[in-house]
Design a protein around this motif. Sequence first.
Motif, PDB file in Angstrom:
ATOM      1  N   LYS A  74      13.888   1.506 -16.971  1.00 36.72           N
ATOM      2  CA  LYS A  74      14.645   2.700 -16.614  1.00 36.72           C
ATOM      3  C   LYS A  74      13.813   3.972 -16.784  1.00 36.72           C
ATOM      4  CE  LYS A  74      19.163   0.707 -17.717  1.00 36.72           C
ATOM      5  NZ  LYS A  74      20.350   0.765 -18.607  1.00 36.72           N
ATOM      6  N   GLN A  75      12.688   3.839 -17.512  1.00 39.80           N
ATOM      7  CA  GLN A  75      11.826   5.004 -17.728  1.00 39.80           C
ATOM      8  C   GLN A  75      10.817   5.188 -16.591  1.00 39.80           C
ATOM      9  OE1 GLN A  75      12.715   6.681 -20.393  1.00 39.80           O
ATOM     10  NE2 GLN A  75      14.036   5.051 -21.153  1.00 39.80           N
ATOM     11  N   LEU A  76      10.717   4.204 -15.700  1.00 40.68           N
ATOM     12  CA  LEU A  76       9.683   4.226 -14.672  1.00 40.68           C
ATOM     13  C   LEU A  76      10.213   4.734 -13.338  1.00 40.68           C
ATOM     14  CD1 LEU A  76       8.048   0.738 -15.350  1.00 40.68           C
ATOM     15  CD2 LEU A  76       7.561   2.922 -16.454  1.00 40.68           C
ATOM     16  N   ASN A  77       9.313   5.334 -12.570  1.00 39.89           N
ATOM     17  CA  ASN A  77       9.704   5.709 -11.218  1.00 39.89           C
ATOM     18  C   ASN A  77       9.479   4.514 -10.289  1.00 39.89           C
ATOM     19  OD1 ASN A  77       6.933   5.650 -10.371  1.00 39.89           O
ATOM     20  ND2 ASN A  77       6.681   7.754 -11.096  1.00 39.89           N
ATOM     21  N   GLU A  78       9.838   4.652  -9.041  1.00 38.64           N
ATOM     22  CA  GLU A  78       9.792   3.527  -8.104  1.00 38.64           C
ATOM     23  C   GLU A  78       8.384   2.980  -7.916  1.00 38.64           C
ATOM     24  OE1 GLU A  78      10.421   3.712  -3.546  1.00 38.64           O
ATOM     25  OE2 GLU A  78      12.404   3.274  -4.392  1.00 38.64           O
ATOM     26  N   VAL A  79       7.405   3.861  -7.807  1.00 37.35           N
ATOM     27  CA  VAL A  79       6.017   3.427  -7.625  1.00 37.35           C
ATOM     28  C   VAL A  79       5.547   2.605  -8.822  1.00 37.35           C
ATOM     29  CG1 VAL A  79       3.625   4.205  -7.403  1.00 37.35           C
ATOM     30  CG2 VAL A  79       5.441   5.357  -6.121  1.00 37.35           C
ATOM     31  N   GLN A  80       5.882   3.052 -10.019  1.00 42.08           N
ATOM     32  CA  GLN A  80       5.474   2.346 -11.231  1.00 42.08           C
ATOM     33  C   GLN A  80       6.180   1.007 -11.368  1.00 42.08           C
ATOM     34  OE1 GLN A  80       6.504   5.588 -13.824  1.00 42.08           O
ATOM     35  NE2 GLN A  80       4.375   6.175 -14.146  1.00 42.08           N
ATOM     36  N   LEU A  81       7.429   0.942 -10.947  1.00 44.35           N
ATOM     37  CA  LEU A  81       8.171  -0.320 -10.966  1.00 44.35           C
ATOM     38  C   LEU A  81       7.493  -1.361 -10.080  1.00 44.35           C
ATOM     39  CD1 LEU A  81      11.879   0.881 -10.768  1.00 44.35           C
ATOM     40  CD2 LEU A  81      10.912  -0.563 -12.560  1.00 44.35           C
ATOM     41  N   ILE A  82       7.148  -0.941  -8.881  1.00 45.59           N
ATOM     42  CA  ILE A  82       6.513  -1.853  -7.922  1.00 45.59           C
ATOM     43  C   ILE A  82       5.145  -2.285  -8.431  1.00 45.59           C
ATOM     44  CG2 ILE A  82       5.533  -1.973  -5.599  1.00 45.59           C
ATOM     45  CD1 ILE A  82       7.872  -0.138  -4.727  1.00 45.59           C
ATOM     46  N   GLU A  83       4.396  -1.359  -8.993  1.00 46.78           N
ATOM     47  CA  GLU A  83       3.078  -1.684  -9.535  1.00 46.78           C
ATOM     48  C   GLU A  83       3.189  -2.689 -10.678  1.00 46.78           C
ATOM     49  OE1 GLU A  83      -0.571   0.527 -11.938  1.00 46.78           O
ATOM     50  OE2 GLU A  83       0.811   1.720 -10.730  1.00 46.78           O
ATOM     51  N   SER A  84       4.201  -2.494 -11.529  1.00 46.88           N
ATOM     52  CA  SER A  84       4.388  -3.386 -12.661  1.00 46.88           C
ATOM     53  C   SER A  84       4.680  -4.806 -12.206  1.00 46.88           C
ATOM     54  CB  SER A  84       5.535  -2.870 -13.531  1.00 46.88           C
ATOM     55  OG  SER A  84       5.724  -3.691 -14.664  1.00 46.88           O
ATOM     56  N   PHE A  85       5.534  -4.972 -11.191  1.00 45.97           N
ATOM     57  CA  PHE A  85       5.864  -6.307 -10.703  1.00 45.97           C
ATOM     58  C   PHE A  85       4.679  -6.932  -9.981  1.00 45.97           C
ATOM     59  CE2 PHE A  85       9.097  -8.996  -8.125  1.00 45.97           C
ATOM     60  CZ  PHE A  85       8.851 -10.078  -8.961  1.00 45.97           C
ATOM     61  N   ALA A  86       3.948  -6.138  -9.218  1.00 47.57           N
ATOM     62  CA  ALA A  86       2.775  -6.656  -8.516  1.00 47.57           C
ATOM     63  C   ALA A  86       1.741  -7.202  -9.498  1.00 47.57           C
ATOM     64  CB  ALA A  86       2.155  -5.567  -7.650  1.00 47.57           C
ATOM     65  N   ASN A  87       1.677  -6.602 -10.676  1.00 45.02           N
ATOM     66  CA  ASN A  87       0.730  -7.053 -11.698  1.00 45.02           C
ATOM     67  C   ASN A  87       1.261  -8.211 -12.536  1.00 45.02           C
ATOM     68  OD1 ASN A  87      -1.233  -5.141 -11.060  1.00 45.02           O
ATOM     69  ND2 ASN A  87      -0.297  -3.595 -12.357  1.00 45.02           N
ATOM     70  N   ASN A  88       2.571  -8.479 -12.439  1.00 44.14           N
ATOM     71  CA  ASN A  88       3.182  -9.515 -13.282  1.00 44.14           C
ATOM     72  C   ASN A  88       4.211 -10.296 -12.474  1.00 44.14           C
ATOM     73  OD1 ASN A  88       2.249  -8.560 -16.213  1.00 44.14           O
ATOM     74  ND2 ASN A  88       2.908  -6.745 -15.085  1.00 44.14           N
ATOM     75  N   VAL A  89       3.773 -10.938 -11.405  1.00 41.27           N
ATOM     76  CA  VAL A  89       4.711 -11.567 -10.477  1.00 41.27           C
ATOM     77  C   VAL A  89       5.456 -12.754 -11.082  1.00 41.27           C
ATOM     78  CG1 VAL A  89       3.478 -10.831  -8.408  1.00 41.27           C
ATOM     79  CG2 VAL A  89       2.887 -13.021  -9.489  1.00 41.27           C
ATOM     80  N   THR A  90       4.944 -13.350 -12.156  1.00 39.21           N
ATOM     81  CA  THR A  90       5.620 -14.499 -12.753  1.00 39.21           C
ATOM     82  C   THR A  90       6.560 -14.099 -13.891  1.00 39.21           C
ATOM     83  OG1 THR A  90       3.751 -14.879 -14.254  1.00 39.21           O
ATOM     84  CG2 THR A  90       3.751 -16.086 -12.170  1.00 39.21           C
ATOM     85  N   ASP A  91       6.694 -12.805 -14.132  1.00 38.11           N
ATOM     86  CA  ASP A  91       7.584 -12.328 -15.187  1.00 38.11           C
ATOM     87  C   ASP A  91       9.022 -12.403 -14.678  1.00 38.11           C
ATOM     88  OD1 ASP A  91       9.152 -10.745 -16.938  1.00 38.11           O
ATOM     89  OD2 ASP A  91       7.342  -9.726 -17.643  1.00 38.11           O
ATOM     90  N   LYS A  92       9.803 -13.342 -15.224  1.00 42.65           N
ATOM     91  CA  LYS A  92      11.156 -13.563 -14.722  1.00 42.65           C
ATOM     92  C   LYS A  92      12.087 -12.397 -15.013  1.00 42.65           C
ATOM     93  CE  LYS A  92      11.052 -18.599 -14.617  1.00 42.65           C
ATOM     94  NZ  LYS A  92      11.719 -19.865 -15.040  1.00 42.65           N
TER      95      LYS A  92
END
Length: 208
Positions: free
Chosen positions: A134-152
Motif C-alpha cells: 500500500k506504500q508503493l506507487n503503480e510503477v513500483q508495484l509492477i517492478e516488485s512483481f517483475a523481480n519476484n514472479v514466484t512470490d505467491k
Amino acid sequence: AIQITKDTLNVVKLVINKYRGDKQSIIKLLSTPNHYSQNAFYNVSANCPSRAVMKYIVSFINEDTNYLLLQPSYSTPNDGNTSLHKVINDIVRGCMITRKFDLQRSKVLFSKNDNNEYILDNARSSEVTLILLKQLNEVQLIESFANNVTDKKLYCYFLDHENELMPKLLWARCTSDRRTYLMATLYNFNSARYLFKWTISWIKKIIK
C-alpha cells in the motif's frame, strides 16, 4: 553489551537517562557503530525481540536522523542489511521503523543490501506484504512483481487488481537482468505453472 532479559528496557532507559534529556548526545550514543558498522538501532532489530525496547529507542528518531535506521551492517561478506531488513516480517516492529520515513516509505522499501535484495523482497509475511504494498506507487508495484514472479503473496495481490495492473505487467522487465516478465514466467514454468496460465489468458484477451 547488554544481555537480553525481561529487564532490558529498564537497563536501556537507565543508560540513556544518564544523558539527562540531551537528545543530541543520546542520538550520538545510539548511532555509534561497533566494528561491524552496527549501531544500536540495528542491534535491537537483529538481537532484541522486545517491541517495548524498539518503541523506546526509535522515539528518539525524527526526519533528520531517520537515515540511522538504514545504516548497513557488515558482520559477514555480502551483508549490508539494515534495521528494517531485520524486522520487516514483524508487523509491529517493522511499522515502528517505516513510520519514521513518512512519505519516503516507498523509496525506503526499495533500499538494497549487498546481495541486491530490496527490503520489500525480505517480506515473507502476507500481512506485512499487504501493508507494504500500500506504500508503493503503480510503477513500483509492477517492478516488485517483475523481480519476484514466484512470490505467491504478490501474485494474489495482482490477481485482485489484474484489470489495472496486468496490461502494464506484460511489458515489465526485471531490474537485475532486464528479462521480460513473460520470459521470467517461462523460466519458472515448472515451479509456477499457475502464473504462466494466468499470463497466457491475459495475452489471449489482448489479442481478441
